[in-house]
Scaffold this motif. Structure first.
Motif, PDB file in Angstrom:
ATOM      1  N   VAL A   1      50.475 -38.966 -37.641  1.00  8.77           N
ATOM      2  CA  VAL A   1      49.348 -38.046 -37.735  1.00  8.77           C
ATOM      3  C   VAL A   1      49.021 -37.512 -36.341  1.00  8.77           C
ATOM      4  O   VAL A   1      48.846 -38.277 -35.391  1.00  8.77           O
ATOM      5  CB  VAL A   1      48.108 -38.744 -38.337  1.00  8.77           C
ATOM      6  CG1 VAL A   1      46.897 -37.812 -38.300  1.00  8.77           C
ATOM      7  CG2 VAL A   1      48.383 -39.188 -39.771  1.00  8.77           C
ATOM      8  N   ARG A   2      48.957 -36.188 -36.224  1.00  5.77           N
ATOM      9  CA  ARG A   2      48.570 -35.545 -34.975  1.00  5.77           C
ATOM     10  C   ARG A   2      47.542 -34.452 -35.261  1.00  5.77           C
ATOM     11  O   ARG A   2      47.422 -33.962 -36.378  1.00  5.77           O
ATOM     12  CB  ARG A   2      49.792 -34.913 -34.285  1.00  5.77           C
ATOM     13  CG  ARG A   2      50.859 -35.889 -33.854  1.00  5.77           C
ATOM     14  CD  ARG A   2      50.386 -36.816 -32.726  1.00  5.77           C
ATOM     15  NE  ARG A   2      50.008 -36.103 -31.516  1.00  5.77           N
ATOM     16  CZ  ARG A   2      50.849 -35.848 -30.513  1.00  5.77           C
ATOM     17  NH1 ARG A   2      52.120 -36.248 -30.583  1.00  5.77           N
ATOM     18  NH2 ARG A   2      50.423 -35.215 -29.428  1.00  5.77           N
ATOM     19  N   ILE A   3      46.826 -34.049 -34.219  1.00  5.34           N
ATOM     20  CA  ILE A   3      45.886 -32.933 -34.316  1.00  5.34           C
ATOM     21  C   ILE A   3      46.448 -31.773 -33.512  1.00  5.34           C
ATOM     22  O   ILE A   3      46.929 -31.958 -32.385  1.00  5.34           O
ATOM     23  CB  ILE A   3      44.494 -33.316 -33.783  1.00  5.34           C
ATOM     24  CG1 ILE A   3      43.990 -34.581 -34.482  1.00  5.34           C
ATOM     25  CG2 ILE A   3      43.514 -32.162 -33.975  1.00  5.34           C
ATOM     26  CD1 ILE A   3      43.850 -34.453 -35.983  1.00  5.34           C
ATOM     27  N   ALA A   4      46.405 -30.595 -34.106  1.00 10.54           N
ATOM     28  CA  ALA A   4      46.991 -29.414 -33.467  1.00 10.54           C
ATOM     29  C   ALA A   4      46.032 -28.244 -33.567  1.00 10.54           C
ATOM     30  O   ALA A   4      45.183 -28.174 -34.468  1.00 10.54           O
ATOM     31  CB  ALA A   4      48.324 -29.059 -34.119  1.00 10.54           C
ATOM     32  N   GLU A   5      46.196 -27.293 -32.632  1.00  9.27           N
ATOM     33  CA  GLU A   5      45.438 -26.054 -32.656  1.00  9.27           C
ATOM     34  C   GLU A   5      46.407 -24.921 -32.991  1.00  9.27           C
ATOM     35  O   GLU A   5      47.429 -24.755 -32.314  1.00  9.27           O
ATOM     36  CB  GLU A   5      44.776 -25.807 -31.301  1.00  9.27           C
ATOM     37  CG  GLU A   5      43.854 -24.609 -31.264  1.00  9.27           C
ATOM     38  CD  GLU A   5      43.099 -24.496 -29.947  1.00  9.27           C
ATOM     39  OE1 GLU A   5      42.043 -23.853 -29.927  1.00  9.27           O
ATOM     40  OE2 GLU A   5      43.574 -25.059 -28.934  1.00  9.27           O
TER      41      GLU A   5
ATOM     42  N   TYR B   1      47.028 -31.773 -29.461  1.00  7.65           N
ATOM     43  CA  TYR B   1      46.089 -32.622 -28.745  1.00  7.65           C
ATOM     44  C   TYR B   1      46.780 -33.957 -28.470  1.00  7.65           C
ATOM     45  O   TYR B   1      47.715 -34.356 -29.174  1.00  7.65           O
ATOM     46  CB  TYR B   1      44.829 -32.868 -29.574  1.00  7.65           C
ATOM     47  CG  TYR B   1      43.895 -31.679 -29.674  1.00  7.65           C
ATOM     48  CD1 TYR B   1      42.812 -31.540 -28.815  1.00  7.65           C
ATOM     49  CD2 TYR B   1      44.102 -30.700 -30.647  1.00  7.65           C
ATOM     50  CE1 TYR B   1      41.947 -30.457 -28.924  1.00  7.65           C
ATOM     51  CE2 TYR B   1      43.248 -29.611 -30.756  1.00  7.65           C
ATOM     52  CZ  TYR B   1      42.176 -29.495 -29.887  1.00  7.65           C
ATOM     53  OH  TYR B   1      41.318 -28.410 -29.986  1.00  7.65           O
ATOM     54  N   SER B   2      46.284 -34.665 -27.471  1.00  3.53           N
ATOM     55  CA  SER B   2      46.837 -35.985 -27.156  1.00  3.53           C
ATOM     56  C   SER B   2      46.486 -36.978 -28.251  1.00  3.53           C
ATOM     57  O   SER B   2      45.641 -36.714 -29.115  1.00  3.53           O
ATOM     58  CB  SER B   2      46.262 -36.472 -25.829  1.00  3.53           C
ATOM     59  OG  SER B   2      44.870 -36.774 -25.978  1.00  3.53           O
TER      60      SER B   2
ATOM     61  N   GLY C   1      37.783 -47.248 -34.842  1.00  2.27           N
ATOM     62  CA  GLY C   1      38.525 -46.101 -35.333  1.00  2.27           C
ATOM     63  C   GLY C   1      37.682 -44.884 -35.637  1.00  2.27           C
ATOM     64  O   GLY C   1      38.198 -43.869 -36.114  1.00  2.27           O
ATOM     65  N   VAL C   2      36.381 -44.936 -35.326  1.00  2.00           N
ATOM     66  CA  VAL C   2      35.485 -43.834 -35.649  1.00  2.00           C
ATOM     67  C   VAL C   2      35.545 -42.720 -34.611  1.00  2.00           C
ATOM     68  O   VAL C   2      35.545 -41.536 -34.951  1.00  2.00           O
ATOM     69  CB  VAL C   2      34.037 -44.349 -35.799  1.00  2.00           C
ATOM     70  CG1 VAL C   2      33.038 -43.201 -35.781  1.00  2.00           C
ATOM     71  CG2 VAL C   2      33.896 -45.154 -37.077  1.00  2.00           C
ATOM     72  N   LEU C   3      35.593 -43.069 -33.338  1.00  2.00           N
ATOM     73  CA  LEU C   3      35.574 -42.074 -32.267  1.00  2.00           C
ATOM     74  C   LEU C   3      36.990 -41.834 -31.760  1.00  2.00           C
ATOM     75  O   LEU C   3      37.528 -42.595 -30.958  1.00  2.00           O
ATOM     76  CB  LEU C   3      34.661 -42.528 -31.126  1.00  2.00           C
ATOM     77  CG  LEU C   3      34.546 -41.576 -29.925  1.00  2.00           C
ATOM     78  CD1 LEU C   3      34.253 -40.156 -30.364  1.00  2.00           C
ATOM     79  CD2 LEU C   3      33.510 -42.076 -28.936  1.00  2.00           C
ATOM     80  N   ALA C   4      37.601 -40.762 -32.279  1.00  4.06           N
ATOM     81  CA  ALA C   4      38.937 -40.358 -31.837  1.00  4.06           C
ATOM     82  C   ALA C   4      38.762 -39.246 -30.820  1.00  4.06           C
ATOM     83  O   ALA C   4      38.455 -38.103 -31.170  1.00  4.06           O
ATOM     84  CB  ALA C   4      39.767 -39.885 -33.028  1.00  4.06           C
ATOM     85  N   SER C   5      38.926 -39.572 -29.557  1.00  2.00           N
ATOM     86  CA  SER C   5      38.682 -38.632 -28.461  1.00  2.00           C
ATOM     87  C   SER C   5      40.016 -38.255 -27.817  1.00  2.00           C
ATOM     88  O   SER C   5      40.774 -39.116 -27.362  1.00  2.00           O
ATOM     89  CB  SER C   5      37.746 -39.261 -27.423  1.00  2.00           C
ATOM     90  OG  SER C   5      37.502 -38.388 -26.361  1.00  2.00           O
ATOM     91  N   CYS C   6      40.287 -36.952 -27.779  1.00  2.41           N
ATOM     92  CA  CYS C   6      41.587 -36.460 -27.320  1.00  2.41           C
ATOM     93  C   CYS C   6      41.411 -35.432 -26.195  1.00  2.41           C
ATOM     94  O   CYS C   6      40.312 -34.957 -25.920  1.00  2.41           O
ATOM     95  CB  CYS C   6      42.332 -35.805 -28.478  1.00  2.41           C
ATOM     96  SG  CYS C   6      42.428 -36.793 -29.997  1.00  2.41           S
ATOM     97  N   THR C   7      42.531 -35.108 -25.575  1.00  2.00           N
ATOM     98  CA  THR C   7      42.563 -34.000 -24.616  1.00  2.00           C
ATOM     99  C   THR C   7      43.542 -32.953 -25.123  1.00  2.00           C
ATOM    100  O   THR C   7      44.448 -33.250 -25.906  1.00  2.00           O
ATOM    101  CB  THR C   7      43.009 -34.476 -23.219  1.00  2.00           C
ATOM    102  OG1 THR C   7      44.312 -35.081 -23.328  1.00  2.00           O
ATOM    103  CG2 THR C   7      42.021 -35.472 -22.652  1.00  2.00           C
ATOM    104  N   LYS C   8      43.364 -31.728 -24.651  1.00  2.00           N
ATOM    105  CA  LYS C   8      44.306 -30.667 -25.002  1.00  2.00           C
ATOM    106  C   LYS C   8      45.545 -30.777 -24.126  1.00  2.00           C
ATOM    107  O   LYS C   8      45.434 -30.895 -22.907  1.00  2.00           O
ATOM    108  CB  LYS C   8      43.662 -29.296 -24.816  1.00  2.00           C
ATOM    109  CG  LYS C   8      42.669 -28.908 -25.901  1.00  2.00           C
ATOM    110  CD  LYS C   8      42.241 -27.449 -25.768  1.00  2.00           C
ATOM    111  CE  LYS C   8      41.370 -27.025 -26.928  1.00  2.00           C
ATOM    112  NZ  LYS C   8      40.994 -25.592 -26.858  1.00  2.00           N
TER     113      LYS C   8
END
Length: 873
Positions: A753-757, A796-797, A809-816
């Protein structure tokens, strides 16, 4: 036994419902009753094209006025000289005749105290306020011959509406869902050693499955859920009324919660709250009981088959006040205040009368009846109907008022539930018919508790000291206003599919703040916004609660997820008490009933499926859209009742003549259906264009070609879950304050699972029969072309491991990761639209610019009742 008048009254209503008959004249009569007993055995056919046109106009103009209908009718007749369309009132009567749906009208008190039904049928004045039943002026002028009621209310019998759902092959096929789903679940149980794959419906719970295996629920039965709630129609003036609805569990979840299948049962007018609500529930429950006794004749158009169905009440859903009207329990401040009558005994402060569901025994505490030792969360379970009947019998055998009050305290029961009047073999027992109520628990009760703790809003006892409330970090007005501004500034980053974005709570939280706003604010934003502000111990406890609640708010919950939620909540509850209440007698009120109800969520999912499937969200939407249809503010309650009746008639007619309800286009203009419910939506480039630089490189690499082809960019993509993902291509062309950002998506990339823009969507040509190098026409038309459907994204990282671990597991904090992460992904790897909101946390003493992840809570069930707008934005 010397019963109190209230107990005698309750028993009279129960007995009258239990002995109900379709022939006793209380409900349907005449032709309506004859049609109920002998329903048509052929599809409804309307041969006259002008009648069909009139009905279509009437349905399409449901939010418009009579004048609008008449103007359109006259315009059509002017253009087509031979056209003779029925008038508005003729069409209205035709709708009632064709649908077979009508209302039962009963007299009621002008002050909304009671209805003149059952034991009150022969009264001439209200048993509560003594107001006359009839208009005295007309009564006197006619010398007692004209008895005109001062107020009436409408009940809409459910049986004719159920018959209509079987009268066309298409709608009848939908009513076979429960039977098909039951067979699937039974196969899952055999395959998985007694476990279901997911808890995604009420049929996955052991309550239903045991009833099926014991033959208590049979294939031809019709399972129902009743939901009741009070409604305030206008913000600016008193307009309280009560509404109850029927939800048909025979239908699949993606149908049963939709407006056209939710059936209003009765509109109980205000403006005051009913005092004897049993009397208002009486006509509808009397009808159901009578049909249970006699059986409901149904013609199944999909099988051309006649059968007799029994109405089985499986669940009754309500918030706290609404539940008391159905259950006759003591309420949440009683010693046995659990809505499921579990054996947990409350504790109270010495000399106080209110009890609270405290697990941990206070220090130096000696209060009679409350001295039980610490309670293990895993020992908390619901009561059952056998115990309820035993306790109710014990209560009703009280010989004096004093003994009654003592036994009421012991049992947690005030009197017999009105639902006892239904035929006992066709109702899940009491209290099993009641379950946890997810919407009010999360969106009102627990949200308010957290807010009151952080703002220090509890009454401070003389023996306590507010200075020791180290968790009250939002008490200072400057901090509170800063927090409110931070909440409001998140709006532009929250996609429109997340519903109403929370407003600044420092300005609006006490003025019609919606449940969805509370849920997004408290459970989606606060874990990040309060990081570093709330001390770590209460912050981690809050995150543990959010982690468990997010699982329980899912529509589909796997057994593994459910086990994790159970463990999280079981750990959270005693930790919560240790942090805030600290075994102090003067802080017993800190432990509100919602804390205890949270502990029931996991076990209730095992019993009756995912809690969100039996929540009040459907009721909330029904109140909202019925209220929007009121067109006569001077008489809102009468108008609301007519809208409810019209809703039921229209729904019945749509079920019998589906062509009157054509499906909304799933493929809007200038769209491209990619299959598997992925649809590209405009806007899009008018002409093919050449990509340059890094974009060209990654596209060529993806296609394994030396050069990237020309492409046409697309702006939006509708996902199978109903959300619409957008892109930089569209959103960067608009002012930031004009958008609700929806270009961040959750994807599956290399089985992770990843987050993308999303930069844009495209359809790449991978095969063509001829040269399209300079072709400008629409390449999405059918032809000798093959496409691969892609999105160009940056990543995102991975979430910061420290924040992820500390927050459960609630706060998923990423960088671009920016341009270096640019790549092409296949569109089917996109799972959902998410929000990525900027924040600046201090991690190990160093501040960083990061983005925290927000996912829509309970997204699937929200989609069942509403659809996202597909128009271009």
């Amino acid at each position: 036994m010397a019963k109190t008048p209230k107990l005698q009254r309750s028993m009279s209503f129960v007995q009258a419902i239990r002995n109900a008959s379709l022939d006793d004249g209380i409900g349907l009569t005449g032709e309506a009753l004859e049609r109920l007993r002998n329903p048509p055995t052929e599809p409804l056919c309307v041969d006259d094209p002008y009648t069909t046109l009139a009905l279509s106009m009437f349905i399409a103009l449901e939010h418009s006025s009579e004048r609008t209908y008449e103007k359109i009718r006259k315009a059509i007749e002017k253009c087509f000289q031979d056209a003779e369309l029925p008038s508005f009132h003729q069409t209205k009567r035709l709708l009632a005749d064709l649908s077979g749906v009508t209302s039962v009208v009963k007299h009621m008190c002008i002050n909304s105290c009671a209805a003149y039904v059952g034991p009150f049928s022969d009264l001439d004045a209200c048993p509560e306020c003594d107001e006359p039943r009839y208009d005295q002026i007309k009564l006197n002028k006619s010398q007692g011959k004209v008895k005109h009621p001062r107020a009436v209310f409408h009940t809409i019998p459910i049986a004719p509406q159920l018959q209509s759902l079987w009268r066309h092959p298409e709608s009848a096929e939908k009513m076979h869902y429960r039977d098909k789903r039951t067979q699937q679940i039974l196969q899952e149980l055999r395959k998985n050693d007694g476990l279901v794959d997911t808890y995604d419906d009420v049929f996955c719970g052991y309550a239903y499955l045991e009833a099926v295996t014991q033959n208590k629920i049979q294939r031809d039965d019709t399972l129902l859920m009743i939901s009741i709630d009070g409604a305030q129609l206008y913000e600016s003036k008193d307009s309280d009324c009560w509404i109850y609805i029927w939800i048909i569990l025979e239908l699949s979840p993606d149908h049963r919660y939709k407006k056209k299948h939710v059936l209003p049962g009765a509109i109980i007018p205000g403006p005051k709250k009913p005092k004897i609500i049993d009397s208002f529930l009486f006509p509808g429950l009397h009808h159901v009981s009578a049909v249970q006794r006699e059986g409901l004749r149904i013609w199944d158009a999909s099988r051309d088959h006649n059968f007799t169905s029994r109405l089985f009440l499986f669940l009754a859903c309500a918030d706290g006040p609404g539940l008391l009207t159905l259950s006759s329990f003591v309420g949440h401040q009683g010693r046995n205040g659990c809505r499921m009558l579990c054996p947990l005994k409350g504790r109270r402060k010495p000399g106080a009368s209110h009890y609270y569901p405290v697990l941990l025994k206070p220090d130096n505490y000696e209060v009679h009846g409350c001295n039980h030792p610490d309670v293990n969360v895993f020992d908390i379970g619901p009561s059952n109907s056998r115990e309820y009947v035993k306790q109710l019998t014990y209560l009703l055998s009280s010989s004096t008022q004093r003994i009654y009050e003592k036994r009421r305290l012991e049992t947690g029961i005030v009197g017999p539930s009105i639902l006892l009047g239904l035929q006992p073999q066709f109702i899940q027992g009491i209290p099993e018919v009641f379950s946890s109520e997810m919407m009010h628990l999360s969106g009102a009760n627990m949200a308010t508790l957290w807010l009151d703790l952080w703002r220090g809003k509890f009454d401070c006892a003389p023996t306590d000291n507010e200075a020791t409330w180290y968790w009250a970090v939002l008490k200072d007005n400057d901090v509170w206003e800063a927090h409110g501004h931070a909440v409001a500034s998140c709006k532009m980053f929250l996609p429109g599919s997340f519903d109403v974005a929370p407003r600044d709570p420092s300005l609006h939280s006490n003025s019609w703040y919606k449940a969805t706003e509370y849920i997004t604010w408290i459970y989606c934003l606060c874990p990040a916004l309060l990081y570093g502000i709330l001390p770590e111990c209460p912050w981690r406890n809050f995150c543990k609660f959010v982690a468990g609640l997010r699982i329980m708010a899912q529509y589909s919950i796997t057994p593994t997820q459910l086990q994790r939620a159970c463990q999280l909540i079981a750990e959270w509850a005693p930790e919560f008490e240790s942090i805030f209440y600290q075994r102090r007698v003067d802080r017993i009120p800190f432990i509100r009933p919602c804390v205890h109800l949270t502990c029931h969520l996991a076990s209730e999912a095992v019993r009756v499926g995912s809690p969100i499937c039996s929540s009040q969200w459907t009721m909330e939407r029904t109140i909202g859209n019925l209220g929007q249809e009121i067109r006569q503010p001077s008489d809102p309650f009468s108008n609301l009742a007519q809208q409810g009746i019209r809703r039921c008639q229209v729904n019945a007619l749509k079920a019998m003549i589906p062509q009157l309800d054509p499906p909304e286009s799933t493929n809007p203009r200038a769209s491209a259906d990619l299959g598997n419910d992925y649809i590209l939506l405009s806007k899009r480039d008018r002409y093919l264009s050449t990509v340059q630089g890094e974009e060209a490189r990654v596209i060529a690499e993806y296609l394994q070609q030396p050069h990237a082809p020309k492409i046409r960019r697309w702006a939006r993509l509708r996902l199978p879950n109903g959300q619409i993902a957008r892109s930089e291509y569209q959103e960067l062309q608009r002012a930031p304050e004009d958008i609700r950002m929806a270009r961040n998506v959750k994807i599956i990339l290399n089985e992770k699972v990843r987050i993308a823009e999303v930069r844009y969507f495209a359809r790449l040509i991978v095969k063509a029969a001829y040269n399209h190098s300079d072709l400008d026409e629409d390449l999405d038309a059918s032809g000798p072309l093959e496409f691969v459907n892609i999105a160009l994204v940056t990543l995102y990282s991975d979430p910061h491991p420290h924040l992820l671990e500390r927050s459960y597991g609630v706060l998923a904090s990423c960088t671009k990761l920016g341009e270096a992460s640019l790549q092409v992904i296949d569109i089917p790897t996109i799972q959902s639209v998410v929000a990525m909101i900027p924040h600046h946390p201090m991690i190990h003493g160093v501040g960083e610019d990061r983005y925290f992840l927000v996912e829509k809570t309970g997204m699937e069930i929200a989609r069942f009742g509403t659809e996202e707008n597909n128009e271009e934005a």
